[in-house]
Motif scaffolding. Structure first.
Motif, PDB file in Angstrom:
ATOM      1  N   ALA A 203       0.832  -1.210   0.000  1.00 40.65           N
ATOM      2  CA  ALA A 203       0.000   0.000   0.000  1.00 40.65           C
ATOM      3  C   ALA A 203       0.865   1.257   0.000  1.00 40.65           C
ATOM      4  O   ALA A 203       0.572   2.231  -0.712  1.00 40.65           O
ATOM      5  CB  ALA A 203      -0.925  -0.008   1.213  1.00 40.65           C
ATOM      6  N   VAL A 204       1.926   1.248   0.790  1.00 42.02           N
ATOM      7  CA  VAL A 204       2.827   2.410   0.841  1.00 42.02           C
ATOM      8  C   VAL A 204       3.508   2.615  -0.508  1.00 42.02           C
ATOM      9  O   VAL A 204       3.666   3.744  -0.977  1.00 42.02           O
ATOM     10  CB  VAL A 204       3.861   2.246   1.969  1.00 42.02           C
ATOM     11  N   ALA A 205       3.914   1.522  -1.156  1.00 40.69           N
ATOM     12  CA  ALA A 205       4.544   1.632  -2.475  1.00 40.69           C
ATOM     13  C   ALA A 205       3.617   2.308  -3.471  1.00 40.69           C
ATOM     14  O   ALA A 205       4.036   3.179  -4.252  1.00 40.69           O
ATOM     15  CB  ALA A 205       4.945   0.250  -2.979  1.00 40.69           C
ATOM     16  N   GLU A 206       2.343   1.933  -3.449  1.00 43.03           N
ATOM     17  CA  GLU A 206       1.393   2.545  -4.384  1.00 43.03           C
ATOM     18  C   GLU A 206       1.182   4.019  -4.085  1.00 43.03           C
ATOM     19  O   GLU A 206       0.927   4.817  -4.994  1.00 43.03           O
ATOM     20  CB  GLU A 206       0.053   1.803  -4.336  1.00 43.03           C
ATOM     21  N   LEU A 215      -3.591  10.218  -3.018  1.00 44.68           N
ATOM     22  CA  LEU A 215      -4.698   9.760  -2.184  1.00 44.68           C
ATOM     23  C   LEU A 215      -4.259   9.689  -0.724  1.00 44.68           C
ATOM     24  O   LEU A 215      -3.113   9.406  -0.427  1.00 44.68           O
ATOM     25  CB  LEU A 215      -5.185   8.376  -2.633  1.00 44.68           C
ATOM     26  N   ARG A 216      -5.195   9.918   0.185  1.00 44.87           N
ATOM     27  CA  ARG A 216      -4.869   9.890   1.605  1.00 44.87           C
ATOM     28  C   ARG A 216      -5.515   8.711   2.333  1.00 44.87           C
ATOM     29  O   ARG A 216      -5.030   8.274   3.382  1.00 44.87           O
ATOM     30  CB  ARG A 216      -5.263  11.205   2.274  1.00 44.87           C
ATOM     31  N   THR A 217      -6.613   8.184   1.777  1.00 38.96           N
ATOM     32  CA  THR A 217      -7.312   7.074   2.432  1.00 38.96           C
ATOM     33  C   THR A 217      -7.697   6.039   1.375  1.00 38.96           C
ATOM     34  O   THR A 217      -8.530   6.315   0.504  1.00 38.96           O
ATOM     35  CB  THR A 217      -8.561   7.577   3.176  1.00 38.96           C
ATOM     36  N   PHE A 218      -7.076   4.872   1.446  1.00 34.89           N
ATOM     37  CA  PHE A 218      -7.346   3.831   0.457  1.00 34.89           C
ATOM     38  C   PHE A 218      -6.983   2.472   1.050  1.00 34.89           C
ATOM     39  O   PHE A 218      -6.324   2.380   2.088  1.00 34.89           O
ATOM     40  CB  PHE A 218      -6.567   4.071  -0.839  1.00 34.89           C
ATOM     41  N   CYS A 219      -7.413   1.420   0.378  1.00 36.56           N
ATOM     42  CA  CYS A 219      -7.101   0.048   0.793  1.00 36.56           C
ATOM     43  C   CYS A 219      -6.441  -0.702  -0.356  1.00 36.56           C
ATOM     44  O   CYS A 219      -6.766  -0.464  -1.523  1.00 36.56           O
ATOM     45  CB  CYS A 219      -8.370  -0.685   1.225  1.00 36.56           C
ATOM     46  N   GLY A 228      -3.572 -10.423   1.597  1.00 34.63           N
ATOM     47  CA  GLY A 228      -3.522  -9.467   2.703  1.00 34.63           C
ATOM     48  C   GLY A 228      -4.160  -8.150   2.324  1.00 34.63           C
ATOM     49  O   GLY A 228      -4.425  -7.866   1.148  1.00 34.63           O
ATOM     50  N   LEU A 229      -4.405  -7.319   3.339  1.00 33.29           N
ATOM     51  CA  LEU A 229      -5.025  -6.011   3.129  1.00 33.29           C
ATOM     52  C   LEU A 229      -4.168  -4.936   3.783  1.00 33.29           C
ATOM     53  O   LEU A 229      -3.887  -4.999   4.978  1.00 33.29           O
ATOM     54  CB  LEU A 229      -6.427  -5.982   3.732  1.00 33.29           C
ATOM     55  N   GLY A 230      -3.762  -3.949   2.993  1.00 35.45           N
ATOM     56  CA  GLY A 230      -3.076  -2.779   3.518  1.00 35.45           C
ATOM     57  C   GLY A 230      -4.054  -1.622   3.586  1.00 35.45           C
ATOM     58  O   GLY A 230      -4.799  -1.370   2.627  1.00 35.45           O
ATOM     59  N   VAL A 231      -4.092  -0.933   4.719  1.00 33.88           N
ATOM     60  CA  VAL A 231      -5.027   0.180   4.917  1.00 33.88           C
ATOM     61  C   VAL A 231      -4.240   1.448   5.216  1.00 33.88           C
ATOM     62  O   VAL A 231      -3.426   1.482   6.143  1.00 33.88           O
ATOM     63  CB  VAL A 231      -6.010  -0.110   6.075  1.00 33.88           C
ATOM     64  N   VAL A 232      -4.483   2.487   4.433  1.00 33.75           N
ATOM     65  CA  VAL A 232      -3.897   3.806   4.678  1.00 33.75           C
ATOM     66  C   VAL A 232      -5.049   4.750   4.971  1.00 33.75           C
ATOM     67  O   VAL A 232      -5.970   4.898   4.161  1.00 33.75           O
ATOM     68  CB  VAL A 232      -3.089   4.302   3.468  1.00 33.75           C
ATOM     69  N   ASN A 233      -5.016   5.368   6.150  1.00 32.79           N
ATOM     70  CA  ASN A 233      -6.072   6.287   6.565  1.00 32.79           C
ATOM     71  C   ASN A 233      -5.475   7.667   6.830  1.00 32.79           C
ATOM     72  O   ASN A 233      -4.607   7.815   7.680  1.00 32.79           O
ATOM     73  CB  ASN A 233      -6.756   5.767   7.831  1.00 32.79           C
ATOM     74  N   ASP A 234      -5.919   8.659   6.079  1.00 32.40           N
ATOM     75  CA  ASP A 234      -5.414  10.027   6.211  1.00 32.40           C
ATOM     76  C   ASP A 234      -3.883  10.057   6.164  1.00 32.40           C
ATOM     77  O   ASP A 234      -3.234  10.752   6.937  1.00 32.40           O
ATOM     78  CB  ASP A 234      -5.916  10.676   7.504  1.00 32.40           C
ATOM     79  N   GLY A 235      -3.310   9.271   5.273  1.00 33.11           N
ATOM     80  CA  GLY A 235      -1.869   9.277   5.058  1.00 33.11           C
ATOM     81  C   GLY A 235      -1.070   8.388   5.980  1.00 33.11           C
ATOM     82  O   GLY A 235       0.136   8.227   5.803  1.00 33.11           O
ATOM     83  N   ALA A 245      -3.092  -6.161  11.540  1.00 33.48           N
ATOM     84  CA  ALA A 245      -4.276  -5.650  10.848  1.00 33.48           C
ATOM     85  C   ALA A 245      -4.215  -6.034   9.372  1.00 33.48           C
ATOM     86  O   ALA A 245      -3.153  -6.009   8.754  1.00 33.48           O
ATOM     87  CB  ALA A 245      -4.348  -4.127  10.987  1.00 33.48           C
ATOM     88  N   GLY A 246      -5.351  -6.405   8.809  1.00 34.04           N
ATOM     89  CA  GLY A 246      -5.413  -6.651   7.378  1.00 34.04           C
ATOM     90  C   GLY A 246      -5.330  -8.107   6.951  1.00 34.04           C
ATOM     91  O   GLY A 246      -5.077  -8.385   5.778  1.00 34.04           O
TER      92      GLY A 246
END
Length: 399
Positions: A203-206, A215-219, A228-235, A245-246
């Protein structure tokens, strides 16, 4: 109704650390470049003198460079600054059960080097030996001192610690129960190390260099050893209380369904993952060892692979609807060790639920899209995590 939460990174002249304020300045340079000292001071809350001192340090360290002057009305044109992509680099290493991947990425997120090494075993000693070899090859021929390497981000499949889904089948690394991975890799690589799960790193790479840029909030749903699931919330990446998590692969989407190695029945991973496609093809007498094998089968129109795509689309659609309602992301991204063509076909076959907070008019981003970083997403993400931690300030506690 649209709720907007404007974000303002604020620095401090007294109560916060010098490192935090340095990250504040560097973060604003990266996001708004080219930018002048007065503007950084205005938006950060730091004094102009504090910003000037930090700018001088960052120039001396090679992290930023002058970017010419810009007229601002009356007075002399304002000196601007931008990030110096070649000022530093970070190493990323992904550990999978059967292989390791390495990537060297510079401060601007540009890839300088990539490699793949087969893993005969995935015990700590073997993994440490291969990591040491990746480091040597990655840094060979670089005319840079050791301090120009910010550190290494090592990416591994979760979960971390002894939990109910530890050692689940083909996704597991064996013999790590009593091993401190940070200490192991810091000794092997002779540099500072951060250890992260593969989906979070992807997620960080993307966000650094892919479709989530801006984008600041994405999965991010990551097709790795498992799912697996990477979650980025407000950066900020979301890790959970214990870094686990994930684990979306072990969410039950078909109660009483297929048996999963974790002990549950009906886990998403048994329907939509590399494990599930390998199992599907094996039942038809087709053996695969890599994403390249899957790609060749797709190009040949293999009917068993096409059937798997159709079967995977339903459970994956259900999981994406759940993710949307839980996290309210701007978009959900699919990527990792699965061919782009297969991911595109899978996305096209989805039947996303209408009962979702993501089903709204005026969307800027699609509900689901494919990532841009390819099969090395997690390794690139390991390096991106180090760069992210160098540039992005943490929210300081109140004093």
């Amino acid at each position: 109704m649209k709720i907007v939460h404007p974000r303002r990174i604020v620095g401090s002249n007294a109560e916060r650390t010098r490192l935090h304020n340095r990250q504040v300045v560097l973060g604003h340079v990266r996001e708004r470049q080219p930018i002048g000292r007065a503007e950084i001071a205005r938006i950060s809350g730091l004094s102009t003198q504090a910003v000037s001192n930090i700018i001088a340090e960052l120039e001396e360290d090679g992290f930023i460079v002058e970017a010419g002057r810009q007229s601002a009305g009356r007075g002399l044109p304002v000196l601007q600054y931008r990030l110096n992509g070649d000022g530093a680099a970070a190493l990323g290493i992904e550990v999978r059960p059967d292989a390791m991947f390495g990537a060297l990425v510079n401060l601007a997120g540009e890839t300088l080097f990539t490699t793949r090494e087969a893993l005969p075993k995935n015990d700590p000693k073997t993994v440490a030996d291969v990591a040491r070899r990746i480091r040597t090859v990655a840094l060979h021929g670089r005319n840079a001192e050791k301090q120009d390497i910010l550190g290494a981000g090592v990416v591994m499949p979760g979960p971390f610690g002894k939990v109910g889904i530890s050692g689940a089948g083909q996704t597991a690394l064996h013999g790590w129960e009593e091993t401190d991975p940070v200490a192991l890799f810091e000794d092997a690589l002779d540099m500072a190390v951060v250890v992260e799960n593969d989906a979070t790193a992807a997620a960080v790479a993307e966000r650094v260099r892919g479709v989530a840029s801006g984008l600041r909030t994405f999965c991010f749903i990551y097709f790795g050893a498992g799912l697996g699931l990477g979650v980025v919330n407000d950066g900020e990446v979301q890790r959970g209380a214990f870094g686990n998590a994930g684990e979306i692969g072990h969410v039950i989407v078909m109660p009483g369904g297929r048996q999963c190695a974790c002990g549950n029945k009906g886990c998403l991973e048994t329907y939509a993952s590399r494990i599930s496609v390998r199992s599907k093809l094996a039942c038809a007498g087709v053996e695969i060892d890599s994403a390249t094998d899957i790609e060749k089968l797709y190009e040949a129109g293999n009917p068993h692979l096409m059937e798997w795509i159709g079967e995977a689309a339903g459970p994956l659609s259900q999981a994406i609807g759940m993710i949307e309602n839980l996290f309210d992301p701007e978009t959900v991204i699919l990527g990792g060790a699965m061919p782009d063509e297969v991911l595109d076909h899978l996305i096209g076959a989805l039947h996303l639920p209408g009962g979702s907070v993501a089903a709204r008019e005026g969307r800027v981003s699609p509900r689901v899209q494919r990532g841009a970083c390819g099969r090395l997403t997690a390794a690139l993400g390991g390096a991106a995590l180090v760069i992210h931690d160098t540039i992005t300030p943490r929210i300081a506690a109140k004093t």
